[in-house]
Motif scaffolding. Sequence first.
Motif, PDB file in Angstrom:
ATOM      1  N   ASP A 169       1.910  -7.708  -0.848  1.00 52.14           N
ATOM      2  CA  ASP A 169       3.234  -7.340  -0.336  1.00 52.14           C
ATOM      3  C   ASP A 169       4.311  -8.097  -1.118  1.00 52.14           C
ATOM      4  OD1 ASP A 169       2.103  -5.738   1.566  1.00 52.14           O
ATOM      5  OD2 ASP A 169       2.586  -7.022   3.280  1.00 52.14           O
ATOM      6  N   ILE A 170       5.476  -7.491  -1.246  1.00 47.98           N
ATOM      7  CA  ILE A 170       6.572  -8.137  -1.976  1.00 47.98           C
ATOM      8  C   ILE A 170       7.642  -8.576  -0.987  1.00 47.98           C
ATOM      9  CG2 ILE A 170       8.387  -7.821  -3.704  1.00 47.98           C
ATOM     10  CD1 ILE A 170       6.487  -5.781  -5.065  1.00 47.98           C
ATOM     11  N   LEU A 171       7.958  -9.870  -1.011  1.00 49.26           N
ATOM     12  CA  LEU A 171       8.963 -10.437  -0.118  1.00 49.26           C
ATOM     13  C   LEU A 171      10.250 -10.712  -0.878  1.00 49.26           C
ATOM     14  CD1 LEU A 171       6.122 -11.158   1.194  1.00 49.26           C
ATOM     15  CD2 LEU A 171       7.294 -13.090   2.258  1.00 49.26           C
TER      16      LEU A 171
ATOM     17  N   TYR B 255       0.801  -1.223   0.000  1.00 47.12           N
ATOM     18  CA  TYR B 255       0.000   0.000   0.000  1.00 47.12           C
ATOM     19  C   TYR B 255       0.837   1.278   0.000  1.00 47.12           C
ATOM     20  CZ  TYR B 255      -3.512  -3.491   1.056  1.00 47.12           C
ATOM     21  OH  TYR B 255      -4.304  -4.595   0.998  1.00 47.12           O
ATOM     22  N   ASN B 256       1.761   1.388   0.944  1.00 46.28           N
ATOM     23  CA  ASN B 256       2.547   2.624   0.994  1.00 46.28           C
ATOM     24  C   ASN B 256       3.921   2.499   0.337  1.00 46.28           C
ATOM     25  OD1 ASN B 256       4.275   1.277   2.814  1.00 46.28           O
ATOM     26  ND2 ASN B 256       3.222   2.096   4.603  1.00 46.28           N
ATOM     27  N   LYS B 257       4.230   1.298  -0.188  1.00 50.68           N
ATOM     28  CA  LYS B 257       5.487   1.025  -0.905  1.00 50.68           C
ATOM     29  C   LYS B 257       6.735   1.157  -0.025  1.00 50.68           C
ATOM     30  CE  LYS B 257       2.994   0.489  -4.559  1.00 50.68           C
ATOM     31  NZ  LYS B 257       2.650  -0.879  -4.997  1.00 50.68           N
TER      32      LYS B 257
END
Length: 223
Positions: free
Chosen positions: A201-203, A183-185
């Motif tokens: 989300d990116i893991l 959302y907020n990067k």
Amino acid sequence: MKREFAVIGLGRFGGSICKELSAEGMDVLAIDSDEDRVNEFKDIAAHAVIADTTDEKVLKELGMRNIDHVIVAIGEDIQASILTTLMLKELGVKKITVKAQNDYHEKVLIKIGADHVVHPERDMGKRIAHSIISTNILDYLELSDAHSIVEVKAGKKMHGKTLIDLDIRAKYGCNVVAIKNAYNKGINVSPEPNLKIDKGDILIVIGADKDISKFERILVAED
């Protein structure tokens, strides 16, 4: 201080590197034995010359020993690639990156002193294979023969769970080194175990290839 680069071999791989370095404002000496290819880069690189880099005299005349980083991207001619690399090393070039055609070629390049050897076709094949496993695999980078780092997008299997819940290190042998919020990067480096993961989300995950494959197959791939 602006760094100086030389790209030897202006095929698809070498040409792409030459264009990107030039676009970043670097001084690039573009070299190829083919006149048509050199002409393509005369308005892109700082300098573009027709030359046979298997000739030591030619390399000296081009001032290669003063270049910060030389990229040897010679295509199918393995002998020319090896000879060029060997002579660049003997001239004392600070850093040499070479494109390898196969594993045997890579072994020879390492023995004669290449600083970095790349397999663009093989590496791209690995990236595509991993992206085929799941649309949630965003990127895949080989760190060594046995270890890699993968960028994945959290799906429904991870949504609402914490790193403690998922227990990725114990179950899959991998480590989550960073998480980018969907959302907020914002990027959370070395995330806390109780951090809740949201879908999207990116893991960033690092580990042995066999462990990453298990992680991708069980936790990342969507049903």
